[in-house]
Scaffold this motif. Structure first.
Motif, PDB file in Angstrom:
ATOM      1  N   GLU A  17      38.678  19.202  24.139  1.00  0.00           N
ATOM      2  CA  GLU A  17      39.433  18.652  23.009  1.00  0.00           C
ATOM      3  C   GLU A  17      39.651  17.147  23.150  1.00  0.00           C
ATOM      4  O   GLU A  17      39.852  16.454  22.149  1.00  0.00           O
ATOM      5  N   SER A  18      39.620  16.648  24.374  1.00  0.00           N
ATOM      6  CA  SER A  18      39.764  15.202  24.583  1.00  0.00           C
ATOM      7  C   SER A  18      38.579  14.445  24.001  1.00  0.00           C
ATOM      8  O   SER A  18      38.733  13.347  23.446  1.00  0.00           O
ATOM      9  N   LEU A  19      37.396  15.019  24.144  1.00  0.00           N
ATOM     10  CA  LEU A  19      36.173  14.327  23.733  1.00  0.00           C
ATOM     11  C   LEU A  19      35.630  14.821  22.402  1.00  0.00           C
ATOM     12  O   LEU A  19      34.917  14.087  21.709  1.00  0.00           O
ATOM     13  N   SER A  20      35.934  16.067  22.056  1.00  0.00           N
ATOM     14  CA  SER A  20      35.269  16.677  20.908  1.00  0.00           C
ATOM     15  C   SER A  20      36.171  17.789  20.380  1.00  0.00           C
ATOM     16  O   SER A  20      37.371  17.609  20.237  1.00  0.00           O
ATOM     17  N   THR A  21      35.581  18.944  20.131  1.00  0.00           N
ATOM     18  CA  THR A  21      36.317  20.137  19.721  1.00  0.00           C
ATOM     19  C   THR A  21      35.876  21.284  20.621  1.00  0.00           C
ATOM     20  O   THR A  21      34.676  21.454  20.889  1.00  0.00           O
ATOM     21  N   TYR A  22      36.839  22.044  21.110  1.00  0.00           N
ATOM     22  CA  TYR A  22      36.529  23.179  21.970  1.00  0.00           C
ATOM     23  C   TYR A  22      35.804  24.248  21.163  1.00  0.00           C
ATOM     24  O   TYR A  22      36.290  24.709  20.123  1.00  0.00           O
ATOM     25  N   ALA A  23      34.615  24.638  21.619  1.00  0.00           N
ATOM     26  CA  ALA A  23      33.790  25.600  20.888  1.00  0.00           C
ATOM     27  C   ALA A  23      33.164  26.585  21.872  1.00  0.00           C
ATOM     28  O   ALA A  23      32.023  26.417  22.324  1.00  0.00           O
ATOM     29  N   PRO A  24      33.910  27.632  22.262  1.00  0.00           N
ATOM     30  CA  PRO A  24      33.364  28.597  23.215  1.00  0.00           C
ATOM     31  C   PRO A  24      32.263  29.435  22.597  1.00  0.00           C
ATOM     32  O   PRO A  24      32.017  29.380  21.391  1.00  0.00           O
ATOM     33  N   ILE A  25      31.592  30.205  23.435  1.00  0.00           N
ATOM     34  CA  ILE A  25      30.548  31.088  22.926  1.00  0.00           C
ATOM     35  C   ILE A  25      31.168  32.108  21.971  1.00  0.00           C
ATOM     36  O   ILE A  25      32.359  32.383  22.013  1.00  0.00           O
ATOM     37  N   ASP A  26      30.345  32.665  21.100  1.00  0.00           N
ATOM     38  CA  ASP A  26      30.901  33.514  20.057  1.00  0.00           C
ATOM     39  C   ASP A  26      31.290  34.893  20.576  1.00  0.00           C
ATOM     40  O   ASP A  26      30.962  35.283  21.701  1.00  0.00           O
TER      41      ASP A  26
ATOM     42  N   THR B   7      38.566  32.230  26.192  1.00  0.00           N
ATOM     43  CA  THR B   7      37.830  31.458  27.190  1.00  0.00           C
ATOM     44  C   THR B   7      36.339  31.556  26.917  1.00  0.00           C
ATOM     45  O   THR B   7      35.902  32.302  26.040  1.00  0.00           O
ATOM     46  N   SER B   8      35.541  30.810  27.680  1.00  0.00           N
ATOM     47  CA  SER B   8      34.108  30.767  27.403  1.00  0.00           C
ATOM     48  C   SER B   8      33.256  31.121  28.605  1.00  0.00           C
ATOM     49  O   SER B   8      32.395  31.988  28.526  1.00  0.00           O
ATOM     50  N   CYS B   9      33.482  30.461  29.724  1.00  0.00           N
ATOM     51  CA  CYS B   9      32.668  30.740  30.907  1.00  0.00           C
ATOM     52  C   CYS B   9      32.750  32.229  31.243  1.00  0.00           C
ATOM     53  O   CYS B   9      33.847  32.798  31.279  1.00  0.00           O
ATOM     54  N   PRO B  10      31.621  32.906  31.464  1.00  0.00           N
ATOM     55  CA  PRO B  10      31.674  34.345  31.741  1.00  0.00           C
ATOM     56  C   PRO B  10      32.638  34.728  32.851  1.00  0.00           C
ATOM     57  O   PRO B  10      33.352  35.721  32.730  1.00  0.00           O
ATOM     58  N   ASP B  11      32.692  33.924  33.913  1.00  0.00           N
ATOM     59  CA  ASP B  11      33.617  34.235  34.997  1.00  0.00           C
ATOM     60  C   ASP B  11      35.064  34.172  34.535  1.00  0.00           C
ATOM     61  O   ASP B  11      35.925  34.849  35.078  1.00  0.00           O
TER      62      ASP B  11
END
Length: 684
Positions: free
Chosen positions: A388-397, A288-292
């Motif tokens: 993924e619908s619009l682009s590519t999922y790229a969470p924070i590293d 996941t990406s969002c800190p929460d």
């Protein structure tokens, strides 16, 4: 700087109302996610002069249920003056400690790291939220371009930055440089919006959320998770729930390697669709990406790499292998990123386990934490779908994720939690618990931190008794005729799917017929023995299967009776079956000890008050035997004891707590009298 404050203290009331509206809709933000604020003026009680204040949701609070006590209250002039002592991004944490010097009065709730964002942005009302649609844009590989395309000059892209003072200054500068903007997309994180009034801020927040969602819906490509994966489609509801219940005990034992967890099962369409698609292994591995999100779901889930059609035995074997791999990988993740000042590793077990064809188990220290972790992962799935619908999922590293997960401020937040109650993390099943002794036991166990399944012949009464204890995060009601193997199995399956496992079983269900030997029929004898002797055997056998598979030990308690050793008149069927129960305790203690399962019994005297048995006619018949009025039966029982005290349901519940709370960790095969002293029932 322009005057952005409201001239009355109603700003706080408006803020709470706005927060509750925004936070009650999961499309806007997740549980305990995001924060909101308002600026206004009040009279300083010391100087008698107006003072500008900031009201902002405090650390750890939830917008949907926010109350005034959940607000931090700070002096705006002193907060903004901290810009002069800001030591830079490498020392962000020091700024949170500095917030204490800007509090107004007692200050209210503890200020969060996002306080700077709310105080520095030159707007009377600010919302920071974590909507799925907004995070989808924030985590898209070309999120900045998408932000410009979707919103134009009304919303500005902010590259990922860990929450803190510098992020607040960045957003404040963006607002100043873009007077037409109503908010921002925070890369990898969420959204922030503002307004001159509370209503305007709310409208702007909702406009960003709804505009992003509409764009994804109209421009997103079909099948964003890829083609359907053969064999990974969802099993039928009955099949997936049966398989989930079969896997639950083993899974709970695995994820409790470092610390015992409570579980929650989800087989929502979002989860099943994700796991049936070809891209789910790649996306799940990205985390996941969002800190929460990842603070609750951990950096990534454990994903079973077998189709739903795999047998339970095949799945368990593979899950054991994957769990070992997960722990090793998590330790390596910690070792790669930790510094000498990092908090110690908090445990290497997964919080989310995904089972193709079946669903998701989520885990936490209690049921609410486990349930919320699952809700967050559903949010994460929605985010991945949008990105993924619009682009590519790229969470924070990975390194940034680690800096959030092992942030000293998060460690401080954990330290502020109250100490766990004695039975925290334990899952209990009490039979015959809709009234009397069983209800008192369930109430005490829940009060001491356990989650409880109240089993009863009458489902409506079981559910009503559970509702008295709180939400389904605390207790559930299940129907269970203890003479039926099928109903017992179905009831335990409900417990496993609701809480992820089972630790503590109380065999309390019972009834009594007061008849002499010559009056007792074969049907009377069979009824007594079916409910208590056979019923306790069936419940214990079904529970033992779970306890053995979990490998976490456990407790089985029998509510027997002083009549198991005391020979009274006109009571042959009841007393004989209680003696059967008493010997089951000894037999099961001897058999289950090697698995760490303790088996003990409690021998109460007659419990009149609140008892369904006594109210059902037993009391009148026993009163007749002893020649006293029925309403005086409790007092009669008390007077024949050494202590001259009536035995109440709560006294039995106290004994259950003592046996299961941990201090008697080396005690099994014991019967505890709770009879106020009946010499004829002394154990010999």
């Amino acid at each position: 700087m322009t005057d952005t404050t409201t001239s009355t203290a109603s700003a706080a009331a408006d803020l709470i109302a706005r927060s509750n509206r925004l936070g009650s809709d999961p499309r806007n933000t997740n549980y305990a996610g995001g924060n909101t604020s308002a600026k206004g003026t009040e009279i300083d009680p010391v100087t008698g002069e107006p003072v500008e204040l900031l009201w902002v949701k405090g650390s750890g609070g939830d917008l949907g249920t926010l109350k005034e006590s959940g607000l931090a209250v700070l002096r705006l002039d002193r907060l903004r003056a901290l810009s002069g002592v800001y030591p830079g991004v490498d020392r962000e944490d020091e700024m949170v400690a500095a917030f204490d010097y800007t509090l107004h009065g007692k200050g209210g709730a503890a200020p969060s790291i996002d306080t700077a964002m709310h105080g520095l942005v030159d707007a009377a009302h600010v919302d920071h939220l974590h909507p799925d649609s907004g995070i989808a844009i924030a985590t898209a590989a070309d999120g900045e371009v998408l932000t410009d395309t979707i919103f134009g000059d009304k919303v500005v892209w902010v590259p990922w930055r860990r929450p803190g003072w510098q992020l607040g200054e960045d957003i404040a500068a963006i607002k100043k440089q873009n007077p037409e903007a109503i908010g921002t997309i925070l890369g990898g994180h969420g959204i922030t919006a503002w307004g001159d009034t509370s209503d305007e801020a709310e409208r702007n927040s909702l406009w960003i959320i709804e505009t992003a969602a509409a764009y994804i819906a109209s421009h997103g490509r079909p099948a964003p998770f890829g083609a359907a994966l053969a064999g990974y489609e969802a099993l039928s509801e009955d099949a997936r729930r049966e398989k989930a219940a079969a896997l639950a005990p083993v899974l709970r034992g695995l994820v409790s390697t470092d610390e015992v967890k409570v579980g929650h099962f989800t087989d929502s369409p979002e989860v099943l669709d994700f796991l049936a698609s070809a891209e789910h292994p790649r996306l799940a591995a990205l985390g996941t990406s969002c800190p929460d999100h990842f603070l609750r779901t951990k950096v990534k889930p454990l994903v079973l790499d077998l189709p739903g059609t795999a047998t339970v035995e095949e799945s368990i074997a593979r899950l054991r292998e994957l769990h070992d791999e997960y722990r090793a990988e998590y330790q390596a993740y910690y070792d790669r990123n930790a510094t000498p000042s990092s908090p110690a590793i908090r445990g290497a077990d997964p919080a989310i386990v995904l089972i193709p064809g079946v669903g998701m188990f989520s885990y936490g220290a209690d049921k609410q934490t486990a349930r919320v972790a699952g809700e967050f992962y559903v949010n994460a799935i929605n985010v991945m779908r949008g990105a993924e619908s619009l682009s590519t999922y790229a969470p924070i590293d990975e390194h940034e994720k680690f800096r959030i997960e092992y942030w000293a401020l998060e460690e401080a937040k954990l330290a502020r939690r109250p100490a766990p109650k004695p039975l925290a993390g334990r899952i209990a099943l009490v039979t015959g618990a809709a009234s009397g002794i069983g209800k008192a036991i369930a109430t005490r166990l829940a009060h001491e931190g356990a989650v409880v399944a109240i089993a009863d012949l009458d489902l409506a009464k079981a559910q009503a008794a559970a509702a008295e204890l709180g939400s389904t995060d605390v207790a559930i009601g299940v129907q269970a005729n203890v003479t039926s193997e099928d109903e017992i199995d179905a009831g335990i399956q409900q417990v496993l799917l609701a809480f992820g496992g089972l630790d503590l079983v109380v065999n309390n269900a019972g009834l009594s017929l007061s008849k002499s030997l010559l009056e007792t029929t074969v049907a009377d004898w069979d009824l007594q023995h079916n409910v208590m002797a056979k019923g306790s055997f069936l419940v214990s056998r079904a529970a033992a299967r779970v306890l053995i598979d979990q490998e976490l030990g456990g407790d089985i308690i029998y509510i027997s009776s002083k009549n198991s050793v005391f020979a009274g008149p006109n009571n042959i069927a009841y007393s004989a079956t209680k003696a059967d129960q008493a010997h089951q305790v000894r037999l099961l203690a001897a058999e289950l000890g090697e698995y760490g399962v303790k088996v003990n019994g409690i021998n109460p005297d007659g419990v009149v008050r609140g008892s369904g048995i006594f109210a059902g006619g037993w009391g009148a018949k026993r009163a007749a035997v002893y020649g006293v009025p029925e309403e005086e039966l409790g007092a009669y029982y008390a007077q024949r004891t050494l202590l001259k005290r009536e035995v109440l349901p709560e006294n039995v519940a106290n004994a259950v707590f003592v046996l299961t709370a941990g201090d008697l960790s080396h005690t099994t095969g014991l019967h505890i009298p709770v009879d106020a002293g009946v010499a004829a029932a002394f154990l010999r």
